[in-house]
Design a protein around this motif. Structure first.
Motif, PDB file in Angstrom:
ATOM      1  N   GLU A  70      -9.205   9.228  -3.034  1.00 15.25           N
ATOM      2  CA  GLU A  70      -8.621   9.172  -1.693  1.00 15.25           C
ATOM      3  C   GLU A  70      -7.093   9.268  -1.719  1.00 15.25           C
ATOM      4  OE1 GLU A  70     -10.217   4.830  -2.233  1.00 15.25           O
ATOM      5  OE2 GLU A  70     -10.701   6.796  -3.030  1.00 15.25           O
ATOM      6  N   ILE A  71      -6.465   8.853  -2.798  1.00 10.61           N
ATOM      7  CA  ILE A  71      -5.012   9.015  -2.941  1.00 10.61           C
ATOM      8  C   ILE A  71      -4.695  10.464  -3.292  1.00 10.61           C
ATOM      9  CG2 ILE A  71      -2.950   8.321  -4.226  1.00 10.61           C
ATOM     10  CD1 ILE A  71      -3.960   6.118  -2.375  1.00 10.61           C
ATOM     11  N   VAL A 127       4.572  14.468  -0.677  1.00 14.17           N
ATOM     12  CA  VAL A 127       3.835  13.552  -1.563  1.00 14.17           C
ATOM     13  C   VAL A 127       3.337  14.348  -2.764  1.00 14.17           C
ATOM     14  CG1 VAL A 127       1.876  11.979  -1.774  1.00 14.17           C
ATOM     15  CG2 VAL A 127       3.202  12.061   0.365  1.00 14.17           C
ATOM     16  N   SER A 168       0.821  -1.205   0.000  1.00  7.86           N
ATOM     17  CA  SER A 168       0.000   0.000   0.000  1.00  7.86           C
ATOM     18  C   SER A 168       0.857   1.257   0.000  1.00  7.86           C
ATOM     19  CB  SER A 168      -0.872   0.025   1.256  1.00  7.86           C
ATOM     20  OG  SER A 168      -0.042   0.119   2.413  1.00  7.86           O
ATOM     21  N   LEU A 169       0.204   2.364  -0.235  1.00  7.91           N
ATOM     22  CA  LEU A 169       0.861   3.661  -0.113  1.00  7.91           C
ATOM     23  C   LEU A 169       1.324   3.884   1.324  1.00  7.91           C
ATOM     24  CD1 LEU A 169       1.721   6.481  -1.021  1.00  7.91           C
ATOM     25  CD2 LEU A 169      -0.672   7.205  -0.763  1.00  7.91           C
ATOM     26  N   GLU A 170       0.531   3.468   2.279  1.00  5.11           N
ATOM     27  CA  GLU A 170       0.895   3.637   3.688  1.00  5.11           C
ATOM     28  C   GLU A 170       2.216   2.936   4.003  1.00  5.11           C
ATOM     29  OE1 GLU A 170      -2.171   2.694   2.586  1.00  5.11           O
ATOM     30  OE2 GLU A 170      -3.217   4.568   3.024  1.00  5.11           O
ATOM     31  N   ALA A 172      -6.299  12.986  -2.449  1.00  2.27           N
ATOM     32  CA  ALA A 172      -6.526  13.793  -1.239  1.00  2.27           C
ATOM     33  C   ALA A 172      -5.320  13.777  -0.300  1.00  2.27           C
ATOM     34  CB  ALA A 172      -7.769  13.300  -0.507  1.00  2.27           C
ATOM     35  N   LEU A 173      -4.474  12.774  -0.397  1.00  2.00           N
ATOM     36  CA  LEU A 173      -3.282  12.668   0.458  1.00  2.00           C
ATOM     37  C   LEU A 173      -2.103  13.474  -0.069  1.00  2.00           C
ATOM     38  CD1 LEU A 173      -3.381   8.829   1.207  1.00  2.00           C
ATOM     39  CD2 LEU A 173      -4.093  10.700   2.713  1.00  2.00           C
ATOM     40  N   ALA A 174      -2.247  14.008  -1.269  1.00  9.30           N
ATOM     41  CA  ALA A 174      -1.146  14.716  -1.903  1.00  9.30           C
ATOM     42  C   ALA A 174      -0.865  16.052  -1.235  1.00  9.30           C
ATOM     43  CB  ALA A 174      -1.456  14.948  -3.377  1.00  9.30           C
ATOM     44  N   ASP A 175       0.422  16.360  -1.140  1.00  8.30           N
ATOM     45  CA  ASP A 175       0.826  17.694  -0.721  1.00  8.30           C
ATOM     46  C   ASP A 175       0.768  18.650  -1.914  1.00  8.30           C
ATOM     47  OD1 ASP A 175       1.510  17.031   2.038  1.00  8.30           O
ATOM     48  OD2 ASP A 175       3.185  15.905   1.168  1.00  8.30           O
ATOM     49  N   LEU A 209       5.037   4.999   2.593  1.00  4.15           N
ATOM     50  CA  LEU A 209       5.337   6.156   3.438  1.00  4.15           C
ATOM     51  C   LEU A 209       6.089   5.753   4.698  1.00  4.15           C
ATOM     52  CD1 LEU A 209       2.039   8.178   3.000  1.00  4.15           C
ATOM     53  CD2 LEU A 209       4.335   8.893   2.283  1.00  4.15           C
ATOM     54  N   LYS A 216       8.429  12.591   6.990  1.00  2.00           N
ATOM     55  CA  LYS A 216       7.535  12.268   5.883  1.00  2.00           C
ATOM     56  C   LYS A 216       8.006  12.996   4.620  1.00  2.00           C
ATOM     57  CE  LYS A 216       2.698  12.809   4.483  1.00  2.00           C
ATOM     58  NZ  LYS A 216       2.793  13.903   3.515  1.00  2.00           N
TER      59      LYS A 216
END
Length: 189
Positions: free
Chosen positions: A152-153, A112, A94-96, A155-158, A99, A109
Protein backbone atom coordinates in the motif's frame (compact mmCIF):
# COMPACT_ATOMS: atom_id res chain seq x y z
CA UNK A 1 14.19 28.54 7.70
CA UNK A 2 16.59 26.80 5.35
CA UNK A 3 20.15 25.88 6.22
CA UNK A 4 23.16 26.57 4.03
CA UNK A 5 23.37 23.77 1.48
CA UNK A 6 19.88 22.47 2.27
CA UNK A 7 18.15 20.77 -0.64
CA UNK A 8 14.50 20.02 -1.37
CA UNK A 9 15.09 16.33 -0.66
CA UNK A 10 13.25 15.04 2.40
CA UNK A 11 13.39 11.47 3.62
CA UNK A 12 11.15 9.26 5.73
CA UNK A 13 11.93 6.00 7.45
CA UNK A 14 8.69 4.01 7.51
CA UNK A 15 8.10 1.52 10.34
CA UNK A 16 4.48 0.72 9.46
CA UNK A 17 3.21 -0.63 7.17
CA UNK A 18 6.23 -2.70 6.13
CA UNK A 19 6.63 -6.38 5.30
CA UNK A 20 8.46 -9.19 7.05
CA UNK A 21 10.42 -11.98 5.36
CA UNK A 22 7.16 -13.82 4.63
CA UNK A 23 5.74 -10.70 2.91
CA UNK A 24 3.20 -10.20 5.73
CA UNK A 25 2.34 -6.61 6.61
CA UNK A 26 3.77 -5.69 10.01
CA UNK A 27 5.08 -2.82 12.08
CA UNK A 28 8.78 -2.81 12.93
CA UNK A 29 10.74 -1.46 15.87
CA UNK A 30 12.65 1.80 15.76
CA UNK A 31 16.39 1.37 16.20
CA UNK A 32 18.78 3.86 17.72
CA UNK A 33 21.41 3.24 15.02
CA UNK A 34 18.98 3.99 12.19
CA UNK A 35 18.02 7.29 13.77
CA UNK A 36 21.61 8.40 14.38
CA UNK A 37 23.32 7.09 11.27
CA UNK A 38 20.70 8.17 8.74
CA UNK A 39 20.49 11.61 10.38
CA UNK A 40 24.27 12.02 10.10
CA UNK A 41 24.22 11.06 6.42
CA UNK A 42 21.19 13.25 5.72
CA UNK A 43 22.68 16.30 7.44
CA UNK A 44 26.02 15.81 5.65
CA UNK A 45 24.34 15.87 2.24
CA UNK A 46 21.83 18.68 2.90
CA UNK A 47 18.62 16.69 3.28
CA UNK A 48 15.96 19.13 4.47
CA UNK A 49 14.09 16.90 6.93
CA UNK A 50 14.29 13.28 8.08
CA UNK A 51 10.95 11.87 9.25
CA UNK A 52 10.71 8.82 11.51
CA UNK A 53 7.22 7.36 10.97
CA UNK A 54 5.80 4.98 13.56
CA UNK A 55 2.25 4.75 14.89
CA UNK A 56 3.30 2.96 18.08
CA UNK A 57 3.34 5.09 21.24
CA UNK A 58 6.12 3.08 22.92
CA UNK A 59 8.33 3.53 19.85
CA UNK A 60 7.43 7.23 19.66
CA UNK A 61 8.46 7.62 23.30
CA UNK A 62 11.79 5.97 22.55
CA UNK A 63 12.43 8.40 19.68
CA UNK A 64 11.35 11.39 21.80
CA UNK A 65 13.69 10.37 24.63
CA UNK A 66 16.61 9.94 22.25
CA UNK A 67 15.99 13.25 20.49
CA UNK A 68 15.54 15.10 23.79
CA UNK A 69 18.81 13.67 25.10
CA UNK A 70 20.70 15.08 22.11
CA UNK A 71 18.71 18.33 21.80
CA UNK A 72 18.58 19.51 25.41
CA UNK A 73 20.08 16.80 27.61
CA UNK A 74 23.69 15.92 28.37
CA UNK A 75 24.24 14.83 24.77
CA UNK A 76 23.64 18.38 23.50
CA UNK A 77 26.84 19.62 25.12
CA UNK A 78 28.76 16.35 24.99
CA UNK A 79 28.49 16.00 21.19
CA UNK A 80 27.23 19.15 19.44
CA UNK A 81 27.73 17.55 15.99
CA UNK A 82 25.25 14.81 16.89
CA UNK A 83 22.83 17.46 18.15
CA UNK A 84 23.13 19.23 14.80
CA UNK A 85 22.57 16.04 12.80
CA UNK A 86 19.53 15.06 14.83
CA UNK A 87 18.03 18.55 14.56
CA UNK A 88 16.55 17.59 11.16
CA UNK A 89 14.69 14.56 12.57
CA UNK A 90 10.90 14.83 12.85
CA UNK A 91 8.78 12.21 14.59
CA UNK A 92 5.44 11.45 12.90
CA UNK A 93 2.82 8.75 13.25
CA UNK A 94 2.39 8.03 9.55
CA UNK A 95 3.28 8.74 5.96
CA UNK A 96 0.11 10.83 5.73
CA UNK A 97 1.32 13.10 8.53
CA UNK A 98 4.67 13.44 6.73
CA UNK A 99 2.93 14.47 3.51
CA UNK A 100 0.76 17.00 5.36
CA UNK A 101 3.86 18.63 6.86
CA UNK A 102 5.60 18.84 3.50
CA UNK A 103 2.53 20.19 1.70
CA UNK A 104 2.37 22.91 4.34
CA UNK A 105 6.10 23.63 3.91
CA UNK A 106 6.20 23.71 0.10
CA UNK A 107 2.62 24.64 -0.77
CA UNK A 108 2.25 21.47 -2.85
CA UNK A 109 2.62 17.73 -2.60
CA UNK A 110 6.20 16.52 -3.00
CA UNK A 111 7.15 13.89 -5.55
CA UNK A 112 6.99 10.61 -3.60
CA UNK A 113 9.94 8.38 -4.41
CA UNK A 114 10.28 4.87 -3.01
CA UNK A 115 13.19 2.51 -2.72
CA UNK A 116 13.09 -1.24 -3.05
CA UNK A 117 15.59 -4.07 -3.04
CA UNK A 118 13.44 -5.73 -5.72
CA UNK A 119 13.64 -4.63 -9.34
CA UNK A 120 10.27 -3.20 -10.35
CA UNK A 121 9.06 -2.31 -13.85
CA UNK A 122 8.41 1.39 -13.23
CA UNK A 123 11.79 2.59 -12.04
CA UNK A 124 13.44 5.91 -12.84
CA UNK A 125 17.13 6.59 -12.65
CA UNK A 126 19.00 8.35 -9.89
CA UNK A 127 20.10 11.04 -12.35
CA UNK A 128 16.50 12.06 -13.11
CA UNK A 129 15.64 12.47 -9.41
CA UNK A 130 18.92 14.27 -8.77
CA UNK A 131 18.08 16.75 -11.54
CA UNK A 132 14.63 17.33 -10.07
CA UNK A 133 16.22 18.08 -6.70
CA UNK A 134 18.62 20.45 -8.51
CA UNK A 135 15.55 22.22 -9.93
CA UNK A 136 14.21 22.68 -6.38
CA UNK A 137 11.32 20.25 -6.81
CA UNK A 138 10.17 19.00 -3.40
CA UNK A 139 10.97 15.30 -3.07
CA UNK A 140 10.00 12.80 -0.38
CA UNK A 141 12.17 9.69 -0.48
CA UNK A 142 10.79 6.72 1.48
CA UNK A 143 12.85 3.97 3.07
CA UNK A 144 11.27 0.85 4.51
CA UNK A 145 12.37 -1.04 7.57
CA UNK A 146 12.11 -4.82 8.14
CA UNK A 147 11.98 -6.38 4.65
CA UNK A 148 10.70 -3.29 2.87
CA UNK A 149 7.72 -1.07 2.28
CA UNK A 150 4.26 -2.64 2.24
CA UNK A 151 2.36 -2.79 -1.07
CA UNK A 152 0.00 0.00 0.00
CA UNK A 153 2.97 2.36 0.46
CA UNK A 154 4.52 1.32 -2.86
CA UNK A 155 1.17 2.08 -4.50
CA UNK A 156 1.39 5.70 -3.30
CA UNK A 157 4.70 6.25 -5.05
CA UNK A 158 5.04 8.60 -7.97
CA UNK A 159 8.31 6.90 -8.93
CA UNK A 160 10.51 4.01 -7.82
CA UNK A 161 14.30 4.04 -7.73
CA UNK A 162 16.15 0.97 -8.98
CA UNK A 163 17.58 -1.36 -6.34
CA UNK A 164 21.19 -1.10 -5.26
CA UNK A 165 23.15 -3.80 -7.05
CA UNK A 166 26.25 -4.97 -5.23
CA UNK A 167 27.52 -7.40 -7.83
CA UNK A 168 26.53 -10.58 -5.96
CA UNK A 169 23.29 -12.48 -5.49
CA UNK A 170 23.19 -11.43 -1.81
CA UNK A 171 21.01 -8.34 -1.44
CA UNK A 172 19.98 -7.41 2.09
CA UNK A 173 21.60 -4.14 3.13
CA UNK A 174 20.70 -2.47 6.39
CA UNK A 175 18.39 0.47 5.78
CA UNK A 176 21.04 2.88 7.08
CA UNK A 177 23.58 1.55 4.55
CA UNK A 178 21.06 1.72 1.72
CA UNK A 179 20.08 5.26 2.75
CA UNK A 180 23.72 6.38 2.69
CA UNK A 181 24.30 4.91 -0.78
CA UNK A 182 21.09 6.31 -2.25
CA UNK A 183 21.51 9.78 -0.74
CA UNK A 184 25.06 9.87 -2.10
CA UNK A 185 23.82 8.89 -5.56
CA UNK A 186 21.23 11.66 -5.47
CA UNK A 187 23.20 14.45 -3.83
CA UNK A 188 26.89 13.50 -3.97
CA UNK A 189 29.34 15.43 -6.11
Amino acid sequence: MTRQGETTLNIALIHHPVVNKRAEVIGSAVTNLDIHDIARTARTYGVAEYFIATPYSDQQNLVKDLLNHWATGHGSTYNPARKDALSIVRLVASLEETLEALIKKYGRKPLVVVTSAILRPTTVGYKEISERIGNNEPILLLFGTAHGLAPEILALADVILPPIQGGTTYNHLSVRSAAAIIIDRLLGS
